[in-house]
Motif scaffolding. Structure first.
Motif, PDB file in Angstrom:
ATOM      1  N   ALA A   1       0.860  -1.186   0.000  1.00  0.00           N
ATOM      2  CA  ALA A   1       0.000   0.000   0.000  1.00  0.00           C
ATOM      3  C   ALA A   1       0.893   1.232   0.000  1.00  0.00           C
ATOM      4  O   ALA A   1       1.955   1.238   0.616  1.00  0.00           O
ATOM      5  CB  ALA A   1      -0.896   0.001   1.234  1.00  0.00           C
ATOM      6  N   HIS A   2       0.486   2.279  -0.714  1.00  0.00           N
ATOM      7  CA  HIS A   2       1.302   3.492  -0.693  1.00  0.00           C
ATOM      8  C   HIS A   2       0.474   4.673  -0.204  1.00  0.00           C
ATOM      9  O   HIS A   2      -0.726   4.770  -0.454  1.00  0.00           O
ATOM     10  CB  HIS A   2       1.940   3.776  -2.053  1.00  0.00           C
ATOM     11  CG  HIS A   2       0.994   4.253  -3.105  1.00  0.00           C
ATOM     12  ND1 HIS A   2       0.257   3.401  -3.897  1.00  0.00           N
ATOM     13  CD2 HIS A   2       0.671   5.513  -3.498  1.00  0.00           C
ATOM     14  CE1 HIS A   2      -0.471   4.095  -4.741  1.00  0.00           C
ATOM     15  NE2 HIS A   2      -0.254   5.383  -4.515  1.00  0.00           N
ATOM     16  N   VAL A   3       1.149   5.541   0.518  1.00  0.00           N
ATOM     17  CA  VAL A   3       0.518   6.693   1.164  1.00  0.00           C
ATOM     18  C   VAL A   3       1.169   7.963   0.645  1.00  0.00           C
ATOM     19  O   VAL A   3       2.394   8.094   0.655  1.00  0.00           O
ATOM     20  CB  VAL A   3       0.698   6.624   2.696  1.00  0.00           C
ATOM     21  CG1 VAL A   3       0.142   7.881   3.362  1.00  0.00           C
ATOM     22  CG2 VAL A   3       0.035   5.379   3.253  1.00  0.00           C
ATOM     23  N   ASP A   4       0.366   8.883   0.168  1.00  0.00           N
ATOM     24  CA  ASP A   4       0.845  10.208  -0.202  1.00  0.00           C
ATOM     25  C   ASP A   4       0.527  11.144   0.956  1.00  0.00           C
ATOM     26  O   ASP A   4      -0.646  11.449   1.218  1.00  0.00           O
ATOM     27  CB  ASP A   4       0.154  10.701  -1.487  1.00  0.00           C
ATOM     28  CG  ASP A   4       0.555   9.861  -2.698  1.00  0.00           C
ATOM     29  OD1 ASP A   4       1.740   9.477  -2.774  1.00  0.00           O
ATOM     30  OD2 ASP A   4      -0.306   9.590  -3.547  1.00  0.00           O
ATOM     31  N   GLY A   5       1.572  11.553   1.673  1.00  0.00           N
ATOM     32  CA  GLY A   5       1.362  12.380   2.853  1.00  0.00           C
ATOM     33  C   GLY A   5       0.595  13.654   2.548  1.00  0.00           C
ATOM     34  O   GLY A   5       0.951  14.395   1.634  1.00  0.00           O
ATOM     35  N   LEU A   6      -0.463  13.905   3.298  1.00  0.00           N
ATOM     36  CA  LEU A   6      -1.298  15.076   3.057  1.00  0.00           C
ATOM     37  C   LEU A   6      -0.661  16.362   3.561  1.00  0.00           C
ATOM     38  O   LEU A   6      -0.826  17.420   2.960  1.00  0.00           O
ATOM     39  CB  LEU A   6      -2.663  14.879   3.730  1.00  0.00           C
ATOM     40  CG  LEU A   6      -3.583  13.832   3.097  1.00  0.00           C
ATOM     41  CD1 LEU A   6      -4.824  13.632   3.959  1.00  0.00           C
ATOM     42  CD2 LEU A   6      -3.985  14.259   1.684  1.00  0.00           C
ATOM     43  N   ALA A   7       0.039  16.285   4.689  1.00  0.00           N
ATOM     44  CA  ALA A   7       0.612  17.491   5.289  1.00  0.00           C
ATOM     45  C   ALA A   7       1.674  17.073   6.301  1.00  0.00           C
ATOM     46  O   ALA A   7       1.626  15.957   6.825  1.00  0.00           O
ATOM     47  CB  ALA A   7      -0.477  18.331   5.977  1.00  0.00           C
ATOM     48  N   PRO A   8       2.621  17.955   6.620  1.00  0.00           N
ATOM     49  CA  PRO A   8       3.668  17.618   7.603  1.00  0.00           C
ATOM     50  C   PRO A   8       3.173  17.686   9.041  1.00  0.00           C
ATOM     51  O   PRO A   8       3.663  18.452   9.868  1.00  0.00           O
ATOM     52  CB  PRO A   8       4.745  18.665   7.315  1.00  0.00           C
ATOM     53  CG  PRO A   8       3.993  19.848   6.809  1.00  0.00           C
ATOM     54  CD  PRO A   8       2.859  19.281   5.998  1.00  0.00           C
ATOM     55  N   ILE A   9       2.154  16.860   9.344  1.00  0.00           N
ATOM     56  CA  ILE A   9       1.545  16.803  10.673  1.00  0.00           C
ATOM     57  C   ILE A   9       1.634  15.355  11.133  1.00  0.00           C
ATOM     58  O   ILE A   9       0.992  14.472  10.544  1.00  0.00           O
ATOM     59  CB  ILE A   9       0.080  17.271  10.631  1.00  0.00           C
ATOM     60  CG1 ILE A   9      -0.023  18.697  10.091  1.00  0.00           C
ATOM     61  CG2 ILE A   9      -0.546  17.176  12.020  1.00  0.00           C
ATOM     62  CD1 ILE A   9      -1.458  19.149   9.825  1.00  0.00           C
TER      63      ILE A   9
END
Length: 343
Positions: free
Chosen positions: A231-239
């Motif tokens: 599974a791959h995750v595209d980080g939404l924000a640096p939180i």
């Protein structure tokens, strides 16, 4: 009450961990849930934060002992022929409370009956029995086959994530947060240099926002060449708490119809969430201001009944670049806030 025949199966499930707004955390746990007549048994217990004894993070010898116990190859661990079905996900101590049941053989069949909430050596069915749950009669061959399949190791999910990005300090904090809640995490810039055997240990790969498309493609190709369905995750924000939630959602490989949270959308005025069984749901909003500082707001915490629900949001807490995280005992969802009317 006579026990009627029911189907028995096991399915991957998780107890969602997380980093809370106050800095506290709860541990992520992967386990196999009992599926009775096509529905997770845990869902019949309403708002219960618990895991089965068939956890993926226990040593093989302990898992084998749990399987043998459920097959009645060893003596019952509690008086009256009672077995722990679900226990505390943090410590698994009976003093914290556990769901127990009597398990017995009837010919070739296995029967589960007299479900109860138990905090000591003896169960009080009159005051703490689960009425309307069981008894269940499971065909012996089906029951034994489902449990025996656990012993070859193929049923356990991969609980590690590979982190890729340019913000080293952020990735280090994210990796530390994931490890605290029980998810392994490693950082790299070149997955092509990682041996295939090591790539097979990862259940997800997460990319920072600054990672170029060419680099993402190369990383995913390396996993494909290693024969890994990752599974791959595209980080939404640096939180960090937001990224933790995204990764936990990606690691949940169970079928969608067996999750408690099935939908989450958010606008500047409301969040829409859908649940499949009664459960406690917490909604947290995260916002980045113009200076890229993080603002966190707890917007809802309560038990929801099955179906769709709308929760009002304070427009001031979700203006600009904002996100909402929904958590239930076994599920987590993330949604970016769109500034318009909810659908």
């Amino acid at each position: 009450m006579a026990a009627e025949y029911a189907t028995f199966a096991l399915a991957p499930a998780m107890r969602a961990g997380g980093v809370r707004a106050d800095g506290d955390y709860q541990v992520h746990r992967d386990f196999m849930d009992f599926v009775v007549d096509g529905r997770p048994l845990l869902f019949r217990l309403s708002d219960l934060d618990a895991v089965s004894p068939l956890a993926s993070d226990v040593p093989p010898a302990i898992l084998t002992a749990q399987v043998r116990s459920l097959l009645l190859e060893t003596d019952a661990p509690l008086p009256g022929g009672r077995y722990v079905i679900y226990a505390c996900p943090e410590c698994e101590d009976l003093a914290c409370g556990a769901v127990t049941a009597v398990i017995l053989r009837d010919g070739d069949d296995f029967v589960w009956r007299d479900f109860a909430w138990q905090t000591g050596e003896d169960a009080d069915l009159e005051f703490n029995g689960y009425r309307g749950i069981g008894p269940y009669r499971f065909p012996g061959a089906e029951y034994r086959a489902a449990l025996a399949a656990l012993l070859d190791g193929s049923a356990h999910p991969r609980r590690r994530v590979l982190l890729i990005g340019d913000r080293v300090a952020l990735l280090a904090r994210l990796a530390a947060a994931l490890r605290i809640i029980g998810i392994g995490a490693d950082i790299t810039h070149d997955a092509g240099a990682v041996p295939a055997d090591e790539l097979r240990a990862y259940g997800a790969v997460a990319f920072g926002r600054a990672v170029a498309e060419e680099e993402r493609t190369a990383v995913l190709r390396a996993f494909a060449d290693a024969g890994v369905d990752v599974a791959h995750v595209d980080g939404l924000a640096p939180i960090v708490p937001l990224l933790v939630a995204q990764i936990e959602h990606a690691l949940d490989r169970g079928p969608a119809e067996r999750r408690r949270l099935t939908r989450l959308t958010a606008t500047g005025t409301a969040a829409d969430v859908e649940v499949t069984s009664p459960c406690r749901v917490r909604l947290t909003a995260y916002r980045l201001d113009r200076l890229h500082r993080t603002h966190t707001h707890e917007v809802f915490d309560g038990v929801l009944e099955p179906g769709g629900h709308r929760v009002d949001l304070d427009a001031r807490t979700v203006k600009g670049e904002s996100f909402v995280v929904a958590r239930a005992p076994g599920s987590v969802l993330v949604a970016a806030v769109t500034h318009g009317k909810p659908g």
